[in-house]
Enzyme design. Sequence first.
Site, short mmCIF file in Angstrom:
data_model
loop_
_atom_site.label_atom_id
_atom_site.label_comp_id
_atom_site.label_asym_id
_atom_site.label_seq_id
_atom_site.Cartn_x
_atom_site.Cartn_y
_atom_site.Cartn_z
CG ASP A 14 -7.56 -7.13 -5.02
OD1 ASP A 14 -7.90 -7.63 -6.11
OD2 ASP A 14 -7.90 -7.61 -3.91
CG ASP A 55 -6.18 -10.05 -2.92
OD1 ASP A 55 -5.23 -9.38 -2.47
OD2 ASP A 55 -7.31 -10.06 -2.40
CG ASP A 56 -2.90 -6.70 -2.87
OD1 ASP A 56 -3.73 -5.84 -3.20
OD2 ASP A 56 -2.96 -7.35 -1.81
CE1 TYR A 231 -12.20 -3.83 3.49
CE2 TYR A 231 -13.81 -5.18 2.35
CZ TYR A 231 -12.53 -5.00 2.83
OH TYR A 231 -11.59 -5.97 2.65
CE LYS A 234 -6.89 -3.54 7.41
NZ LYS A 234 -7.78 -2.61 8.10
CB SER A 245 27.10 1.78 1.13
OG SER A 245 27.46 0.67 0.39
P1 13P Z 1 -8.10 -7.94 0.11
O1 13P Z 1 -8.10 -6.57 0.74
O2 13P Z 1 -6.74 -8.53 0.02
O3 13P Z 1 -8.83 -7.90 -1.20
O4 13P Z 1 -8.89 -8.91 1.09
C1 13P Z 1 -10.20 -8.62 1.42
C2 13P Z 1 -10.82 -9.60 2.37
O5 13P Z 1 -11.94 -9.38 2.76
C3 13P Z 1 -10.09 -10.79 2.80
O6 13P Z 1 -10.84 -11.59 3.65
MG MG Z 2 -9.06 -8.86 -2.88
MG MG Z 3 -5.05 -7.91 -1.01
#
Ligand code: 13P
Ligand code: MG
Ligand code: MG
Length: 387
Positions: A14, A55-56, A231, A234, A245
């Site tokens: 991201d 967003d990735d 943090y 995620k 196969s």
């Molecule tokens: P991402 O990990 O996809 O950037 O999302 C973070 C988040 O806080 C979503 O609410």
């Molecule tokens: Mg994000």
């Molecule tokens: Mg993400």
Amino acid sequence: MPGEKVTISVIKADIGSIAGHHKVHPDTMLAASRVLAEAKKKGLIKSFYVTHVGDDLELIMTHYKGVDNPEIHELAWNAFKEATKVAKDLGLYAAGQDLLSDAFSGNVRGLGPGVAEMEFVERPAEPVIVFMADKTEPGAFNLPLFKMFADPFNTAGLVIDPRMHEGFIFEILDVYEGKIVQLKSPEEMYDILALIGTPGRYVIKRIYRKTDGEIAAVVSSERLNLIAGKYVGKDDPVAIVRAQSGLPAVGEVLEAFSFPHLVAGWMRGSHHGPLMPVGLKDAKMTRFDGPPRIVGLGFQIHNGELIGPADLFDDPAFDETRRLAQIIAEYMRRHGPFMPHRLGPEEMEYTTLPAVLKKLHDRFKPYEMGYKPVIKHTEELTGETHE
Ligand code: 13P
Ligand code: MG
Ligand code: MG
Ligand code: 13P
């Protein structure tokens, strides 16, 4: 070249998004594509496909350099760097979010991006599916992978295809201890389930066919929250699954996602919600930054080239799964800040609990026999006076 091993590498990060954590900006995909196109011209990679889920930003590449190759990882790093420049120019949200270091050091693992790679000798026809999820964690693949490779009610081939009948070997990673164990299915199925039912800790990393050790699946397992000690987003996961196969048919692989199971992630990485399979057109996060979504792109790998993709969940056959996911999302949301919608305290990415406990430390009184509640005025309780 026949007999030569081809590698498929899926590396994601991201690096910033439009409208909060909603969706990758097309200009950042373009910037990454330019870097990969240059590498293809030079012969470093054989082919590539740049895409996204939420967003990735996802780089799918084939090459002949093997897994964990420094040149390939550096290439991905450079693609993310270029994309980050664009993200910063455009003022995208959380630009550079997953690039935790300024300098590349030979391998992207531990630097922020997620990685799934496998190397194999191409079969005469080689169907491969790349799964990419947003707003969840690598353990989200535990349940569907178990269904694909161990549950005969999902995968008919486990019973009726002689090449699969012996079962599979599951490699399971303890992400807290950094230890890995191999377990056989069906013999050790209950042990497998004892572990992978805790998907925040035990993550299926790889699956092999038992008869010949052929690799069948691999999952990214980077845990950004542990890597950075705080943090930083995620660890939205990717997985690569080979099909047909002597391996589960594509339809058996996809069937495992027909049940929108609850996964950890969603808003602020701190909630449980249903995993909704979607086509690329719906690979964007809206409601409560979700619900968590997964895209599945099918390719044939031929002479090292990625042929495709087929956008496999972009299909009415998954409409009812999506509808059920919506109903589950509604049900879970009604819990608001209560568990089990909100994750347990040990798994939350954001929490004010330690601060709240600290603030209330002196106001917690021993609760014992004979305790009599006394109702106090606000100023006595907090020590503050209000005019
Ligand atoms: P991402 O990990 O996809 O950037 O999302 C973070 C988040 O806080 C979503 O609410
Ligand atoms: Mg994000
Ligand atoms: Mg993400
Ligand atoms: P085909 O006979 O069309 O190859 O299909 C076999 C199969 O795996 C269907 O699930």
